[in-house]
Every structure is written in C-alpha cells, then in structure tokens.
Scaffold this active site. Structure first.
Site, PDB file in Angstrom:
ATOM      1  N   GLU A  77       0.169  33.214  40.605  1.00 13.45           N
ATOM      2  CA  GLU A  77       0.068  34.225  39.548  1.00 13.45           C
ATOM      3  C   GLU A  77      -1.146  35.112  39.786  1.00 13.45           C
ATOM      4  OE1 GLU A  77       0.662  34.211  34.781  1.00 13.45           O
ATOM      5  OE2 GLU A  77      -0.889  32.866  35.535  1.00 13.45           O
ATOM      6  N   LYS A 101     -10.773  28.752  18.896  1.00 13.67           N
ATOM      7  CA  LYS A 101     -11.738  29.248  19.877  1.00 13.67           C
ATOM      8  C   LYS A 101     -11.108  30.375  20.676  1.00 13.67           C
ATOM      9  CE  LYS A 101     -12.979  28.635  24.080  1.00 13.67           C
ATOM     10  NZ  LYS A 101     -13.564  29.979  24.391  1.00 13.67           N
ATOM     11  N   CYS A 103       1.741  36.989  30.708  1.00 14.82           N
ATOM     12  CA  CYS A 103       2.186  35.756  31.355  1.00 14.82           C
ATOM     13  C   CYS A 103       3.678  35.773  31.656  1.00 14.82           C
ATOM     14  CB  CYS A 103       1.848  34.546  30.483  1.00 14.82           C
ATOM     15  SG  CYS A 103       2.579  34.581  28.831  1.00 14.82           S
ATOM     16  N   GLU A 116       0.939  26.509  26.898  1.00 16.13           N
ATOM     17  CA  GLU A 116       1.708  27.668  27.381  1.00 16.13           C
ATOM     18  C   GLU A 116       0.892  28.259  28.508  1.00 16.13           C
ATOM     19  OE1 GLU A 116       2.676  30.983  28.508  1.00 16.13           O
ATOM     20  OE2 GLU A 116       2.021  31.802  26.585  1.00 16.13           O
TER      21      GLU A 116
END
Length: 487
Positions: free
Chosen positions: A383, A180, A288, A255
């Site tokens: 973040e 997906k 990331c 992750e």
C-alpha cells in the site's frame, strides 16, 4: 502552552478533554498544515498519566451511561448531530487546514456524513433487537449489554468522519469512550468534544487524548480496564495494538490497509470505467479503499489508457481550499517521502510512468500511473497511500480474478462490466470485504464494513457495530417455577 489556537478564524482548544474538563500536558507537539507546511499550534502531548486519567474517567462514567435509557442515549446523539450541523463550515475549514483534504468535499459530503453517523446509530439503537425464540417450551431472549470503556484510535486521512464512525455506535451501545486521534490531524476531535459537551453528554462518557502512539497509545491499549479497542490504520501498528491487548484478551476491531483492484472488462462502459479509475486519486490517494491496481482486459487496454490519461491530466492540483481544486497535498513530509520512495524504486525496477512519477512543489505529489509492472513487484503488492496507480492487463476472467486476489490484502474491489452474469461470477470469487460493480464508494451504514486477510478483523455497521461494542447475552427462561402468589 497556549490553551487555544485560531485556525482559519476558528478557536480550537489544544488540551485534552478528560472527565468533562480540559487537561494540559507538560509537553507538546507541533501540528502543521500540509497545505503550506505552516505551524498551526502546539498540541498537548499525552503519555501514560493522561491515558490513566482518561480510562479512569471513562470507567467511572460507565455505570451511569450504561444505565441511561436507549431513548435518552438516542436523544443525546441526535443533539450531537445537531451541533455538528450547526458548525459544518467551521469543522470543514479546520479539517481542510489540518489534513489537506478538499474543502468542497468537507462541506458537501464529509461533515454532513459526520452528523449522519450519530443520527443513524441513534435510530438503529431504538430498533435493535432479536425476536424471542422457543427451546422445548423455554424462552430465549437476546440482549445487547454495554461492554465498558472503549479505546478508539483513528487515522489522519478522514479524521472526524472515521472517528465518529466509531464514537457514535460505541456511545449508542452504552459504552464510554477514550478517543485518540492521529497526531497529524488532531484538531476536529477537540471540536467534537466541545460539541458533545454542549449536547449534554455526561462528563467522562467521551474523552479525547492527543499524542503519539508509542507514548500514550500503548498505555491505552494495554490498560486492563479497557473492554474494547477499535483501530483504523496500518498493519504494523495493528500488530502492536493486538500484542498490547492480548494480555487482557481485549476484543479488537481492526480496519487496516488495502491494495484494492479495479477490474475493467472489455464489455464495460469505458467512459464509466475511466471515471471510476480517475476517482481513485480522491483525497490525494489517501483512501484505504482506493482501487490502486487497474486491471484492464487486453482488447480495450490501449483505448482505456488513452482516455484515462486525457481525463487524469485535466485534474487540477493545488490549494484544497479553492473550489476548482481536484487534488490537494499529502498529509506530511514523511508520507510524501514514502510515496516518492515507492515510485522511485518502481521506476528503477523497470516500471514506466505514463503520467506523473514525481513530486511537485511543497507536499504535493503528481497523480501517477505506472505500467510495465510485475505482479510480485513492491509497487503492486504494498500500500502506497498516495496518488499512485498501477495498470496491468489480463485475458479472461480467470486471470483477472487471480491477479485481483494475489496480494495479502482484501479490503475492497471494483468491477466494471456490461455483463450481469459475469459480474455475479467474478464478485463471488473476489476476496474483499466490499465489492462495487460499475460504481465506487457507495456506502450505507447498515451494511457490514471491514476487510479480509490483512485488511482487518471484524465488521462494523448496523447491528454488526453493536455486536462488537456490546456483550451479547442470551437469557433462557423456564415455563415453570414461578411463585404464583407473586404473579
């Protein structure tokens, strides 16, 4: 809905790929280009019915694919890599149009890496093994057995590369896959389905379904026939996926985000350190692993900042399809608003924008460096996932390490120093899945990759990938008990 759209001259099927055929949905969602906000087309919007069909197709295809020899699996993966290499230009322009990353990067680095993902895991599969060992005369034999259907949920910042980082080892392991892609960048996953089919991958071994996480993602991650779930994305979404998987005890690989530091010591090569720092604006800060927290030793902080500003302000922001562009747009208006909100709140709390600190026209955010930030400030702890860096100073190794480790994340860290012994001392104390010393973003597929703390669960790469996508089995055989008449 139209079954195909044309993106930069490339035809892309907008339907799902389930069981070796294209499947439409009764509803759609609109995919927009971040370059100019234009609508690229209507994409099939899956839900529980499509999730059920995709998992059923993967379940039905699993016995045949699991029984396929390692050599044949590897051959097909190499054929997929061949197909990717033949279509690098098409894949590059479609992905740039869809997610806004630099076309030059897609051509030269990202799409060749996609092909390499398949080749690497195909070759690693052929050498995968463990030497038999003895226990009181009994022989132990370790094997990696295919686990079953896998659900792979991938992000929008490097759509095809990160998808194939999961798809390739899963297929190599003998698993079947339901992929997906992120709804903000779904197009190259559809092209991958075409390439895999042309390479001879059996029907149902790879399925691609599109849609929103709340509509199709939950149905996939809670399905009792799914044997593995791998996800790259945010911590809140990971918590939701983990909750869905819990009822079936489905193993997870996660992750997640990062708030990685770049530690610059006074003995570092400052030009190198500045280059490393400016590199953190890559992909408009939507990486990331990015070292978004610059930690600089006080004696060189002023000079470092001067050189950084000189280099960063020379970056060219604009259309990512142009060769001279260094920074493209951010992926979506919602993401742009999130980035700007972080910066506005930081400025209101006393931070100072050395450069940037504002939106530019369209979906472009100016490369930003903020100073005068407290360690417990939101801008330091959370973040942002945009072209926003903070700069803090430190005195000595102890303070550097304390500041570096003082977040809930632990994905990566970068250290710039001219002292080898210092590098060894500091890296040993950093909480991170990957540490780079005087370099950045050097990644080998045979190395373990993943995060500590809330940056993730598990490691992938090399044998670690097969450890996740397989059921490990140890077979112990006694030296006696054989019927001699049958050899």
């Amino acid at each position: 809905m139209s079954e195909n759209i044309t993106v930069a001259g490339v035809s892309v099927d907008t339907r799902h790929w389930i069981g070796g055929r294209r499947v439409a949905s009764t509803s759609t969602f609109t995919d927009h280009s971040p370059i100019d906000g234009s609508a690229l087309g209507e994409i099939a919007r899956g839900g529980p019915a499509e999730a059920e069909a995709a998992v059923a197709a993967a379940r039905d295809a699993f016995p045949g694919w699991a029984a396929t020899s390692r050599a044949e699996r590897a051959r097909i993966l190499h054929a997929i890599a061949d197909g990717v290499e033949k279509r690098i230009e098409e894949l590059a322009i479609v992905e740039t149009t869809d997610n806004g990353a630099l076309l030059r990067s897609h051509r030269r680095g990202v799409m060749p890496r996609v092909a390499h993902n398949f080749r690497f895991f195909a070759d690693w599969l052929l050498g995968l093994g463990h030497e038999d060992f003895d226990t009181r005369g009994h022989t132990n034999h370790v094997s990696w057995d295919p686990a079953g259907p896998c659900v792979l949920i991938t992000p929008w910042n490097a759509p095809l590369m990160l998808a194939t980082w999961k798809v390739a080892p899963a297929l190599a392991a003998g698993d079947t896959v339901v992929l997906k892609p992120a709804e903000w960048s779904p197009l190259t996953a559809s092209l991958l389905a075409d390439i895999a089919a042309e390479a001879g991958l059996p029907a149902g071994v790879l399925n691609v379904v599109q849609g929103y996480g709340s509509e199709i993602g939950d149905a996939l991650t809670s399905h009792p026939d799914v044997r593995r779930i791998s996800f790259t994305g945010s911590v809140p979404t990971a918590r939701r996926i983990a909750g869905s998987a819990a009822a079936n005890l489905t193993p997870l690989s996660l992750e997640l985000g990062g708030k990685s530091p770049l530690l610059v010591f006074a003995d570092a090569d400052l030009d190198l350190a500045v280059d490393l720092a400016v590199e953190q604006y890559d992909n408009a800060g939507q990486v990331c692993l990015a070292a978004t927290r610059l930690l600089v030793e006080e004696p060189v902080a002023e000079e470092f900042t001067r050189r950084f500003v000189e280099k960063a302000t020379a970056l060219r922001q604009g259309d990512p399809r142009e060769e001279s562009t260094d920074i493209g747009p951010n992926i979506h208006p919602r993401q742009l608003e999130k980035i700007d909100g972080f910066v506005r709140r930081a400025l209101a709390q006393g931070a100072r924008a050395v450069i940037g600190g504002h939106r530019n026209e369209g979906q472009y955010y100016a490369p930003t460096l903020l100073t005068d930030v407290a360690q417990d400030a939101e801008i330091v702890q959370e973040e942002v996932f945009g072209p926003v860096l903070t700069l803090q100073t430190f005195t000595g190794e102890d303070e550097a390490v304390r500041l570096a480790n003082d977040t809930r994340f632990g994905l990566a860290a970068t250290v710039a120093t001219g002292d080898r012994e210092r590098a060894e001392r500091v890296t040993a104390r950093l909480v991170a899945g990957t540490v780079w010393v005087n370099c950045f973003f050097v990644r080998d597929l045979q190395a373990p990759f993943g995060g500590s703390r809330q940056s993730g669960v598990g490691r992938e790469g090399g044998t670690w990938s097969f450890d996740f996508y397989c059921d490990l089995k140890n077979t112990v055989t006694a030296p006696k008990g054989w019927n001699q008449d049958h050899g």
